[in-house]
Design an enzyme around this catalytic site. Structure first.
Site, mmCIF file in Angstrom:
data_model
loop_
_atom_site.group_PDB
_atom_site.id
_atom_site.type_symbol
_atom_site.label_atom_id
_atom_site.label_comp_id
_atom_site.label_asym_id
_atom_site.label_seq_id
_atom_site.Cartn_x
_atom_site.Cartn_y
_atom_site.Cartn_z
ATOM 1 N N ASP A 23 16.221 -0.533 -44.442
ATOM 2 C CA ASP A 23 15.516 0.198 -45.540
ATOM 3 C C ASP A 23 14.357 -0.967 -46.053
ATOM 4 O O ASP A 23 13.345 -0.438 -46.517
ATOM 5 C CB ASP A 23 16.476 0.039 -46.708
ATOM 6 C CG ASP A 23 17.752 0.695 -46.351
ATOM 7 O OD1 ASP A 23 17.877 1.564 -45.612
ATOM 8 O OD2 ASP A 23 19.052 0.071 -46.941
ATOM 9 N N PHE A 59 0.785 -1.236 -0.039
ATOM 10 C CA PHE A 59 -0.017 0.150 0.196
ATOM 11 C C PHE A 59 0.797 1.259 0.376
ATOM 12 O O PHE A 59 0.545 2.209 -0.573
ATOM 13 C CB PHE A 59 -0.877 -0.005 1.169
ATOM 14 C CG PHE A 59 -2.045 -0.912 1.009
ATOM 15 C CD1 PHE A 59 -2.669 -0.876 -0.016
ATOM 16 C CD2 PHE A 59 -2.869 -1.775 1.976
ATOM 17 C CE1 PHE A 59 -4.003 -1.486 -0.275
ATOM 18 C CE2 PHE A 59 -3.820 -2.197 2.020
ATOM 19 C CZ PHE A 59 -4.473 -2.321 0.806
ATOM 20 N N HIS A 105 26.851 -0.139 -50.728
ATOM 21 C CA HIS A 105 25.336 0.120 -50.284
ATOM 22 C C HIS A 105 24.875 1.532 -50.146
ATOM 23 O O HIS A 105 24.008 1.985 -50.834
ATOM 24 C CB HIS A 105 25.208 -0.592 -48.965
ATOM 25 C CG HIS A 105 23.783 -0.620 -48.261
ATOM 26 N ND1 HIS A 105 23.065 -1.696 -48.071
ATOM 27 C CD2 HIS A 105 23.097 0.461 -47.784
ATOM 28 C CE1 HIS A 105 21.736 -1.278 -47.953
ATOM 29 N NE2 HIS A 105 21.959 0.078 -47.445
ATOM 30 N N GLU A 106 25.936 2.278 -49.625
ATOM 31 C CA GLU A 106 25.686 3.888 -49.148
ATOM 32 C C GLU A 106 25.574 4.427 -50.643
ATOM 33 O O GLU A 106 24.878 5.166 -50.908
ATOM 34 C CB GLU A 106 26.481 4.315 -48.152
ATOM 35 C CG GLU A 106 26.451 3.775 -46.864
ATOM 36 C CD GLU A 106 25.016 3.825 -46.395
ATOM 37 O OE1 GLU A 106 24.162 4.364 -46.855
ATOM 38 O OE2 GLU A 106 24.912 2.891 -45.669
ATOM 39 N N GLN A 118 2.470 1.823 -3.173
ATOM 40 C CA GLN A 118 1.421 2.363 -4.046
ATOM 41 C C GLN A 118 0.894 3.716 -3.837
ATOM 42 O O GLN A 118 0.178 4.378 -4.590
ATOM 43 C CB GLN A 118 0.397 1.386 -4.097
ATOM 44 C CG GLN A 118 0.492 0.159 -4.587
ATOM 45 C CD GLN A 118 0.321 -0.240 -5.901
ATOM 46 O OE1 GLN A 118 -0.755 0.418 -6.619
ATOM 47 N NE2 GLN A 118 0.839 -0.898 -6.573
#
Ligand code: ATP
Length: 618
Positions: free
Chosen positions: A524, A160, A448-449, A163
């Site tokens: 991607d 309690f 890739h880039e 809480q």
């Protein structure tokens, strides 16, 4: 690995005042636990020392006693009322004391019945003592038997306490308890001029409620602020309280969520009781979706949430006209809210707090630059241009990060480069220049880039490349950054399709140049699939399906469209992605020489600026 503002959550420390109170609470709880543990230890100690003497005596098992009685070996039995232990004296030579033994008897009554005949026959002496038991022993005995109950109660108390039962019902600013007033004013909010204009009348109402009441005007009770995190909703609520000079009670929706039924509702009641005593005042409920989401008919925690929401509705209906209380609530998930919350008399006024536009970003940057030192060539307009989509909180974070980077680099002032690095740190993550990358991975990342950059160069709707890098940053092995100096409200179908082509440029380049594909394209692919899905199910952009929305609250609602429509969506997503991939491949095959040159330059220099990239096309 196209990395367009994939943003890390900006952490903002809020409600620091609350921390102190929470610490006190914690201290109290710890003290309570220590006290309970001390009591238990005490009971144990008393019990142990008082029974020690008895424990040292010789013991006889109950079954052995029965056998001994049957065999006529017992001379005397001594019993004490209320005790489960008896003392028996064995027949034999020597001192009586040496022949005494202790026996634990499960039930005195049953034992008596069992041995009655033997006692009469063998003439065993029975002594029934009525003498009082040692009072300390009795107390410790009682305590011991109560131990499970004590433990249970202590546990409940602890839960309690944690809480915050009955305790916390909102952090108060400017209350009669002497708490600090909200010092935020409208001037502390940059941009958002229209929104501020709309809220000025609320300030006026809080300042002079009588004039409105005399006129019979009804002022909204609840105002809901919609907007993504960090757009300044809390700031606005504080500024209204600051401008009107009224107390401000702030509570977050998640603080109402309780494990025990009824506690959430009781907190709502307490919050409003507090506000009524402080009227005129403002109640601010942040993250209202935590308690205000659509009610369900389920049981358990759902019922608890429903009760909390019902209480909130009751409280909002229960104001008197003379109670000058304005309830402000904030959410970034308006679609989650229960419709009852938005009915007249409750949150009937809704204000959207958008992410700032170009001008807004510039003014937020200027506002947050006040206590920092900048190099003379730092232009906030340029930074605003590079940070489309950033919220106020993120912009304030950019300047703070820039100041940290500048200090670390021993700069006298914050430079343009420090700011650029801060933006990159926030969008792509921290540069990991020391991470060891194999030559093979470097080559894959470079192609890739370069693939993304070259493909987007041939797509009219895509913005220009700002920087390409194969230095790992955050989780990405490399990135292609695009210029973002235009604030757009709408995005066309062509633009979305071309964006998907640019996204596919990375994977297509890997395949064409190295005849290999890698996991580096996963982000991607995820983004491209998301765009395709939204085009079909949200924006109604498919020729065959037409302008329909398949965005539904409940998956069962999809059934009304039938399997044919659902299958069609799946097919079309695949077709859109496939077309995008083919378009990217086509561009790269046609310009394979440029792809090669860009990738090789990247391997050499690791980073290419926008100017260097443009040179490949001259
Ligand atoms: P959340 O939904 O996460 O609670 P929020 O929308 O309530 O976020 P705030 O807490 O009000 O956002 O904003 C966080 C911080 O961002 C503010 O304290 C302020 O420093 C900055 N900020 C946000 N918007 C603005 C703005 N328009 N002008 C100046 N500062 C701003």
């Amino acid at each position: 690995m196209v990395q367009k503002y994939k943003r890390r959550k900006v952490l903002i420390m809020k409600r620091d005042g609350k921390q102190k109170g929470k610490n006190n609470e914690l201290l109290k709880t710890i003290l309570l636990i220590v006290l309970v543990l001390l009591c238990i230890a005490g009971a144990f100690a008393v019990y142990y020392f008082n029974t020690k003497e008895e424990k040292d005596e010789k013991e006889l098992a109950y079954t052995e006693l029965i056998t001994s009685i049957n065999e006529g070996k017992i001379e005397k039995i001594e019993m004490t009322t209320g005790s489960g232990t008896i003392k028996v004296t064995m027949k034999g030579e020597g001192e009586e004391k040496d022949r005494e033994k202790r026996v634990i008897v499960p039930s005195l009554q049953a034992f008596m019945e069992l041995i009655q005949d033997k006692v009469d026959k063998d003439g065993i002496k029975i002594n029934l003592n009525q003498k009082p038991v040692n009072p300390i022993l009795r107390i410790s005995d009682t305590l011991f038997s109560l131990l499970p109950t004590i433990l249970l109660v202590a546990l409940m108390l602890m839960i309690f306490k944690m809480q915050g039962l009955g305790g916390d019902s909102g952090k108060v600013y400017g209350g009669e308890d002497g708490s600090k007033k909200s010092e935020v004013r409208f001037n502390d909010i940059a941009g958002l001029d229209e929104e501020k204009g709309e809220l000025i009348e609320i300030v006026d109402f809080l300042k002079t409620p009588e004039s409105y009441q005399k006129m019979g005007a009804k002022i909204p009770r609840g105002i809901l602020l919609y907007g993504k995190p960090g757009t300044g909703k809390t700031l606005i609520a504080k500024a209204i309280a600051g401008e009107a000079g009224v107390p401000f009670i702030s509570m977050s929706g998640s603080e109402f969520i309780e494990m025990f039924a009824g506690l959430g509702a009781s907190r709502v009641r307490k919050l409003f009781e507090k506000a009524k005593k402080m009227s005129p005042c403002i109640i601010f409920i942040d993250e209202i979706d935590a308690i205000g989401s659509k009610r369900t008919s389920n049981s358990g925690s759902e019922t608890e949430n429903n009760q909390t929401l019902n209480q909130l509705l009751v409280e909002m209906d229960g104001f008197d006209t003379h109670e000058t209380i304005i309830v402000l609530a904030a959410t970034n998930r308006p679609e989650m809210l229960d419709k009852a919350l938005l009915r007249p008399g409750r949150f009937d006024r809704q204000i959207t707090i958008p992410a700032p536009d170009l001008l807004g970003r510039e003014s937020i940057l200027k506002l947050h630059s006040k206590n920092k030192k900048f190099a003379p060539d730092v232009d906030f307009k340029d930074i605003a241009g590079d940070t489309a989509g950033f919220t106020g909180a993120e912009l304030s974070n950019v300047l703070n990060e820039a100041a940290i980077i500048a200090t670390r680099n021993k700069h006298k002032e914050i430079t343009n480069l420090d700011i650029e690095n801060a933006v990159r740190k926030i969008t792509v993550g921290l540069e990991k220049a020391n991470r060891v990358v194999s030559e093979k991975d470097k080559k894959l990342t470079a192609y890739h880039e370069a693939g993304h950059a070259v493909v987007s160069k041939f797509l009219p709707t895509q913005t220009n490349v700002k920087e390409i890098s194969i230095i790992p940053r955050g989780l990405a092995g490399g990135y292609t950054m695009y210029k973002t100096n235009e604030d757009k409200f709408y995005v066309s179908k062509t633009e979305l399709l071309e964006k998907m082509v640019a996204l596919m440029g990375g994977r297509a380049a890997e395949k064409i140049a190295l005849n290999e594909i890698s996991t580096g394209a996963s982000n991607d692919i995820e983004v491209a699939t998301g765009i395709a899905k939204d085009m079909l199910t949200v924006y109604g952009m498919d020729d065959k399906l037409g302008p329909i929305s398949l965005k539904v609250d409940d998956p069962y609602e999809l059934q009304i469209f039938g399997d044919k429509v659902i299958d069609e969506v799946g097919n079309q997503i695949q077709i859109l992605i496939d077309d995008a991939y083919k378009a990217a491949q086509k561009i790269l095959v046609e310009h394979i020489d440029i792809l090669d040159q860009v990738a090789k330059r990247l391997l050499e220099k690791e980073k290419i600026t926008s100017e260097e990239f443009e040179e490949f096309f001259n």
